[in-house]
Design a protein around this motif. Structure first.
Motif, mmCIF file in Angstrom:
data_model
loop_
_atom_site.group_PDB
_atom_site.id
_atom_site.type_symbol
_atom_site.label_atom_id
_atom_site.label_comp_id
_atom_site.label_asym_id
_atom_site.label_seq_id
_atom_site.Cartn_x
_atom_site.Cartn_y
_atom_site.Cartn_z
ATOM 1 N N ASN A 81 0.817 -1.214 0.000
ATOM 2 C CA ASN A 81 0.000 0.000 0.000
ATOM 3 C C ASN A 81 0.847 1.258 0.000
ATOM 4 N N ASP A 82 2.095 1.163 0.460
ATOM 5 C CA ASP A 82 2.986 2.325 0.529
ATOM 6 C C ASP A 82 3.829 2.515 -0.721
ATOM 7 N N THR A 83 3.705 1.604 -1.671
ATOM 8 C CA THR A 83 4.539 1.680 -2.872
ATOM 9 C C THR A 83 4.146 2.881 -3.735
ATOM 10 N N ILE A 84 5.142 3.630 -4.180
ATOM 11 C CA ILE A 84 4.939 4.740 -5.121
ATOM 12 C C ILE A 84 5.326 4.236 -6.506
ATOM 13 N N PHE A 85 4.389 4.331 -7.443
ATOM 14 C CA PHE A 85 4.575 3.749 -8.775
ATOM 15 C C PHE A 85 4.115 4.773 -9.807
ATOM 16 N N GLU A 86 5.072 5.397 -10.507
ATOM 17 C CA GLU A 86 4.744 6.470 -11.434
ATOM 18 C C GLU A 86 5.438 6.277 -12.775
ATOM 19 N N LYS A 87 4.746 6.677 -13.847
ATOM 20 C CA LYS A 87 5.367 6.672 -15.168
ATOM 21 C C LYS A 87 6.483 7.704 -15.205
ATOM 22 N N ASP A 88 7.531 7.397 -15.959
ATOM 23 C CA ASP A 88 8.651 8.323 -16.109
ATOM 24 C C ASP A 88 8.834 8.611 -17.589
ATOM 25 N N ASP A 89 8.377 9.786 -18.025
ATOM 26 C CA ASP A 89 8.505 10.193 -19.427
ATOM 27 C C ASP A 89 9.585 11.249 -19.609
ATOM 28 N N LEU A 90 10.344 11.534 -18.557
ATOM 29 C CA LEU A 90 11.365 12.565 -18.617
ATOM 30 C C LEU A 90 12.676 11.991 -19.141
ATOM 31 N N PRO A 91 13.558 12.842 -19.673
ATOM 32 C CA PRO A 91 14.877 12.353 -20.115
ATOM 33 C C PRO A 91 15.655 11.770 -18.945
ATOM 34 N N GLY A 92 16.442 10.803 -19.216
ATOM 35 C CA GLY A 92 17.245 10.173 -18.180
ATOM 36 C C GLY A 92 18.168 9.162 -18.812
ATOM 37 N N LEU A 93 18.839 8.379 -17.999
ATOM 38 C CA LEU A 93 19.700 7.328 -18.538
ATOM 39 C C LEU A 93 18.880 6.410 -19.426
ATOM 40 N N LYS A 94 19.436 6.081 -20.566
ATOM 41 C CA LYS A 94 18.701 5.271 -21.535
ATOM 42 C C LYS A 94 18.538 3.844 -21.036
ATOM 43 N N ILE A 95 17.312 3.355 -21.071
ATOM 44 C CA ILE A 95 17.028 1.949 -20.772
ATOM 45 C C ILE A 95 16.687 1.267 -22.089
ATOM 46 N N PRO A 96 17.336 0.155 -22.424
ATOM 47 C CA PRO A 96 17.049 -0.523 -23.704
ATOM 48 C C PRO A 96 15.560 -0.847 -23.845
ATOM 49 N N ASN A 97 15.143 -1.071 -25.068
ATOM 50 C CA ASN A 97 13.738 -1.417 -25.311
ATOM 51 C C ASN A 97 13.405 -2.828 -24.845
ATOM 52 N N TYR A 98 14.423 -3.700 -24.854
ATOM 53 C CA TYR A 98 14.189 -5.097 -24.475
ATOM 54 C C TYR A 98 15.373 -5.611 -23.666
#
Length: 439
Positions: A105-122
């Motif tokens: 219930n305390d977990t914070i879970f948000e989309k991140d659409d901002l620039p940042g370190l690149k995460i591969p697509n797969y």
């Protein structure tokens, strides 16, 4: 711009709940209890910018506050969650990580659409085909694999327990080994739709979180709820395989000299009875219409089922609606004699391109008559190269009924192959077959 510190998946442990991750969701699927149909929650495969992977679970009571944000391929920031160790008895795990994440219930879970370190697509954990054989009896993990699509068989549709089901059989290759893959129901439909749209050839597929298993004593890969497929995607494994496929020596076969099929001579019927193994070239005179052209079988042990007190029983259970498969008894001959050969399900399916359920649906049978369908009758009066699988009954008990392991397409007829005639077979044999034995 302020910089955020994110933890790495590989550094997680159960010492605290105050973790902070930035990850991509590669796969999301519902957890459903098979026996009751109860919804247990959502499963997610996350990976970070190091391509470290972990499985996460959102339990049903708290799903409502998170499910509207769930989307495959999306990058998320996650804070305040539990890290738990697997207790050792979990099966069909999609990630080979000893730990997994539990939302609270305390977990914070948000989309991140901002620039940042690149995460591969797969992110995949790909295993070689020659490693899959050892996995088929290990139910702990699912696996990822990449291969060139060699063949896609027509969709098979059938009734099981009054429910319409289907599957799509696919053969993929890494150049050295071919692997049979079966995609079931809606997953198979989605694959066919995507495959038909692909223009680049060959089509290279990555199958993620698939289940290696055994079917008819051979390796067969199937889909689970976690399974995903990716066709011709931009990924190093795909590009490497495409580059290898373009070379002349892509296809390699490991054949021991003593197993070279070109050294197995084609035998005559009278010689077959004297040998322990052989391949024959015969004419199929006719199928035995006193025997039904299909038979029910036990999917656990692969044995034919027989009616006992009006019910089918095997492997400690009753089969009220058993699966069926082709089973035809053919009288075959060459100029030296005649033998009875059983034509098996997989070979008939390959030659006709139809499953037993397809043929059954197309036929209008006369009640009480074992009418062999026309598509199967069309095999009669033609010549074939047939690899014989010799069984214990043949070798030790002297049975004169043989099992076919491989049947060629019809050959050009040069003789009627009526036994005990003085005719000479003209022409050269144009195919030599492997030898299979079973003891």
């Amino acid at each position: 711009m302020s910089f955020y510190h994110y933890d790495s998946i590989q550094d997680l442990d159960d010492s605290t709940d105050e973790w902070n991750l930035r990850v991509r969701a590669q796969a999301i699927w519902k957890g459903i209890t098979r026996q009751t149909g109860e919804f247990r929650g959502y499963n997610i495969i996350f990976f970070d910018d190091y391509s470290s992977r972990i499985h996460a679970f959102i339990t049903a009571p708290i799903v409502e506050q998170f499910e509207h944000k769930l989307k495959e391929g999306q990058i998320y920031k996650i804070q305040n969650f539990q890290v738990k160790n697997y207790n050792g008895d979990e099966t069909s795990r999609a990630v080979r990580n000893d730990q997994h994440i539990y939302f609270t219930n305390d977990t914070i879970f948000e989309k991140d659409d901002l620039p940042g370190l690149k995460i591969p697509n797969y992110s995949f954990d790909i295993y070689n085909f020659d490693e899959l054989e050892a996995m088929k009896n290990d139910n702990r993990f699912l696996t990822d694999m990449v291969g060139v699509i060699e063949e896609v068989h027509p969709k098979a549709v059938y009734e099981k327990d009054t429910v319409t089901k289907s599957h799509v059989a696919v053969t993929i290759s890494d150049g050295r080994t071919n692997v049979n893959v079966t995609f079931f129901n809606e997953f198979g439909d989605a694959f066919l739709e995507a495959y038909e749209k692909e223009q680049q050839k060959p089509v290279i597929i990555i199958i993620a979180s698939a289940k290696p298993s055994e079917w008819k004593e051979a390796l067969n890969v199937t889909n689970f709820p976690a399974t995903r497929f990716y066709l011709n995607i931009h990924h190093s494994a795909v590009q490497n395989l495409r580059n290898r496929h373009a070379t002349p020596n892509f296809y390699v076969m490991d054949i021991d000299e003593e197993d070279d099929p070109s050294k197995v001579p084609m035998m005559k019927v009278n010689e077959l009875r004297k040998l322990n193994e052989s391949a024959v070239q015969v004419t199929l005179k006719k199928f035995d219409e006193k025997m039904n052209w299909y038979t029910p079988f036990c999917i656990k042990c692969e044995k034919d089922l027989k009616l006992v007190d009006d019910t089918y029983k095997c492997c400690g259970r009753t089969w009220p609606y058993p699966d069926i498969r082709f089973r035809l008894y053919g009288l075959c001959s060459d100029q030296t004699g005649s033998i009875a050969i059983i034509w098996p399900d997989d070979e008939i399916t390959r030659l006709t391109g139809k499953s037993v359920y397809d043929v059954q649906a197309e036929e209008t049978e006369v009640p009480g008559v074992n009418k062999i369908p026309d598509i199967l009758k069309s095999f009669e009066k033609k010549k074939y190269n047939i690899t014989i699988m010799l069984t214990e009954e043949n070798l030790k008990e002297g049975s004169n009924v043989y099992n076919a392991a491989n049947i060629s397409k019809p050959l050009e007829m040069t003789d009627t192959h009526s036994p005990n005639t003085d005719k000479t077979v003209q022409g050269q044999e144009n195919k030599k077959s492997d030898v299979s034995t079973e003891s």
